[in-house]
Design an enzyme around this catalytic site. Sequence first.
Site, PDB file in Angstrom:
ATOM      1  N   LYS B 115       0.824  -1.212   0.000  1.00 15.46           N
ATOM      2  CA  LYS B 115       0.000   0.000   0.000  1.00 15.46           C
ATOM      3  C   LYS B 115       0.854   1.257   0.000  1.00 15.46           C
ATOM      4  O   LYS B 115       0.356   2.348  -0.244  1.00 15.46           O
ATOM      5  CB  LYS B 115      -0.948   0.009   1.196  1.00 15.46           C
ATOM      6  CG  LYS B 115      -0.270  -0.018   2.533  1.00 15.46           C
ATOM      7  CD  LYS B 115      -1.314  -0.147   3.635  1.00 15.46           C
ATOM      8  CE  LYS B 115      -0.638  -0.345   4.975  1.00 15.46           C
ATOM      9  NZ  LYS B 115      -1.624  -0.520   6.059  1.00 15.46           N
ATOM     10  N   GLY B 129      19.139  -5.825  15.937  1.00 14.86           N
ATOM     11  CA  GLY B 129      19.845  -6.888  15.244  1.00 14.86           C
ATOM     12  C   GLY B 129      19.017  -8.123  15.035  1.00 14.86           C
ATOM     13  O   GLY B 129      17.785  -8.087  15.115  1.00 14.86           O
ATOM     14  N   ARG B 358      11.765  -7.572  27.846  1.00 15.29           N
ATOM     15  CA  ARG B 358      11.194  -6.246  27.612  1.00 15.29           C
ATOM     16  C   ARG B 358       9.932  -5.967  28.414  1.00 15.29           C
ATOM     17  O   ARG B 358       9.708  -4.842  28.861  1.00 15.29           O
ATOM     18  CB  ARG B 358      10.899  -6.085  26.117  1.00 15.29           C
ATOM     19  CG  ARG B 358      12.166  -5.908  25.302  1.00 15.29           C
ATOM     20  CD  ARG B 358      11.878  -5.847  23.826  1.00 15.29           C
ATOM     21  NE  ARG B 358      13.108  -5.532  23.089  1.00 15.29           N
ATOM     22  CZ  ARG B 358      13.186  -5.499  21.765  1.00 15.29           C
ATOM     23  NH1 ARG B 358      12.136  -5.766  21.025  1.00 15.29           N
ATOM     24  NH2 ARG B 358      14.323  -5.196  21.170  1.00 15.29           N
TER      25      ARG B 358
END
Lengths: 217, 536
Positions: B115, B129, B358
């Site tokens: 799109k 990475g 995280r």
Amino acid sequence: MDHEPITIDVEGRSVTASPGRSIIEAVWEAGHVHVQGVGCLGGVCGSCRAIIRRADSTEVKMVLACETLIEAGMQVTFVPFLERLSDHPYQIDSFKDTWQLVSQVNQTFPEAAHCRHCGGCDSACPKGIKVERGVNLAVEGQLGAAGDIFETCIMCNLCSHICPEFIDPNHLGLLVRRVVPSLVVRPFNLMQRLNQLERGELYFDYEAPEASTEERD
Amino acid sequence: MTNGVPYETAWQNYQTGSSDPVQFDDSSKESLLKQFHPDYQTNTTTTLQIGANQGDVCQRQLAQVLQSNSLIDEVDLAGASIVDTDVLIIGGGGAGCAAALVATENDARVILTTKLRLGDCNTVMAEGGLQASVGVDDTPQQHFEDTLRAGYFKADRKLVSQMVMDGPDVVRWLIQLGMQFDQESEDPFASLSLKRAGGTSAPRILSFRDYTGLEMMRVLREAVTYRPGIEVWRSKPVVELLSNEFGHCAGAAVYDMRHRKLMLVRAHAVILATGGIGRMHLNAFPTSNHFGATGDGLVLAYRLGAKLRELDSFQYHPTGVSYPRHLAGSLVSEAARSAGATLLNGLGERFVDELQPRDVVAASIIRECEEGRGIDWDGQVGVWLDTPRLEQQRPGILQRFGSLRHLAHKCGHDPAEKPFLVYPTLHYQNGGVVIQRNGSTSVPGLFCAGEVTGGIHGRNRLMGNALLEIMSFGWRAGVAAAGLRHNAPHRRLTIEHVHKWQRELTLAGLPLDNHGPQLYPDYANFNLRAHIAGEI
């Protein structure tokens, strides 16, 4: 801090938005539809190229609209995606003989030797890359040094659009960067691991204690 | 949220610093997440009423688009031109490019439609990475175990094991295509440099500076552009998948933005590689994602009957920029913490082991801010990411972080002099479409690869596993999709599944005037019907 709205001119339309907005955010805030020529919004994809002139300047600059903040009286024109007029298609695996590398690169980009040293590419680059120097080094055959110059290139194609010799500098820069790993780089730790995998030396245990938990159903 | 420590006071505290050695309490991770991670807040989820995941818990905003009506109707298909191909790939990021290259290597004709432009994607923004177990002290087994553990053992083992075993091969393939990775020296035979990601047992992150994704994407983009057999379509969003008389996926309805008309693509196989949902701004969070990350693939697949998973699990990257406001959500790579940068609250104290997974780090930051120990800078709240002390300890290290320095420059400070003010930013969709090892879904003819899929990361993704996943599953889906090229062409191209879906919406009392997928974020002021009509 000054919170007065700022008005800029975008392709002939007057756009008013809060200070601290990028050009793209300003266009959205003013209610305009703007969904093409927008990409990462972080300055690495090269999608939102624009030509601007600041109110107090005669200089016309090429910038990325996602990271250029609006200033009163700024004039803006977006550069849409342009189908490339010249093209230098190649398959990376056709580069096989390292002794022929420099000549093959030059055969793939024959216009590079015709550089007029006009500096157009350098002034077009929104990332401040010394494009012309990179092109010249590649022609000389200093492929490593040429590649280093293009390390932060985002492939926005502005240098290719502006080049009067149709050199396609950023694509040349990418080629000289690609041939090095493709032909030469064979890292020790990777090679060792690939060999182990080929010899089937790595036993895989799906049910190792570390791979399971009592909560597992 | 309480406002926290005023900027001037916090800056004083930062400069004074805290000399106390910090002990972190690891025992309360679960209650920390329950109390502060956005996924676990009850008001953010709902239950799906229709579709293959009826009865499952789903994030509220996502549920609204999953249970939306089609953007098109039968009348829109009349007169639309039909284009034939073997494999239709939807999405121009890393997974779509990998799939396209491999499908052509397997003799399939490919159309790749996006799109936006080829390479407008999250891949290009990946800084940290790619994980692949190539270290001497590392094994694919450890990579497997780390991935499962980080995802709370909710991942699909057969997908994870295949991916980690693909890792070294993926790196070889990328190097052959011409991608550079950092090595331990200039010697071309020098080992690949390895960094350690939060929550892992060995250094396993391969990178190129702190713009690994840019390096990967510019190589893939060039390879795809020049590869014979791949036709790239830009500015052509898919607005609906097409089904044949058996309900199998038979292609897609594509909207041509430039000519303002719909066209139909008939394909033996469709690969959805549409990426994630950051631009839906779930739970009103800022995002690190690119402009097109509006979750279109999930909506299209779900409407055609594909089963999804972990629809209530998202990754909030701990270190999004919080100040200045217009850059809110922009990412400071985990590479900074990986290299040793610490997080400090408004009192100048560390409050978490920065190399925890995280979700834990993000929840800890939210806790500090909600309990008033964050820093309030002109109404923007966050904690410090201490780059100046990192530079003092390892002089010259910030030189290696070009993206970080560029972002600091945009924020108006020198990262060696001043820390970033950071707050979690919506980063990744952990779940997605259920796939098998070859990328196939519960709908025949429909394959998925990349962030749109679920099952690889469980309920939390490790840094570096996304770049590996898009290559590994892009390949697998490319091979499997190309394998269908000798099938008889689909006789009928329909949106029968949409009619069935509309009946289900009606029966469940859900609105028919809520249309999806979103295609572009709301604030870009796009509307498909108005665009077709030439009104905008």
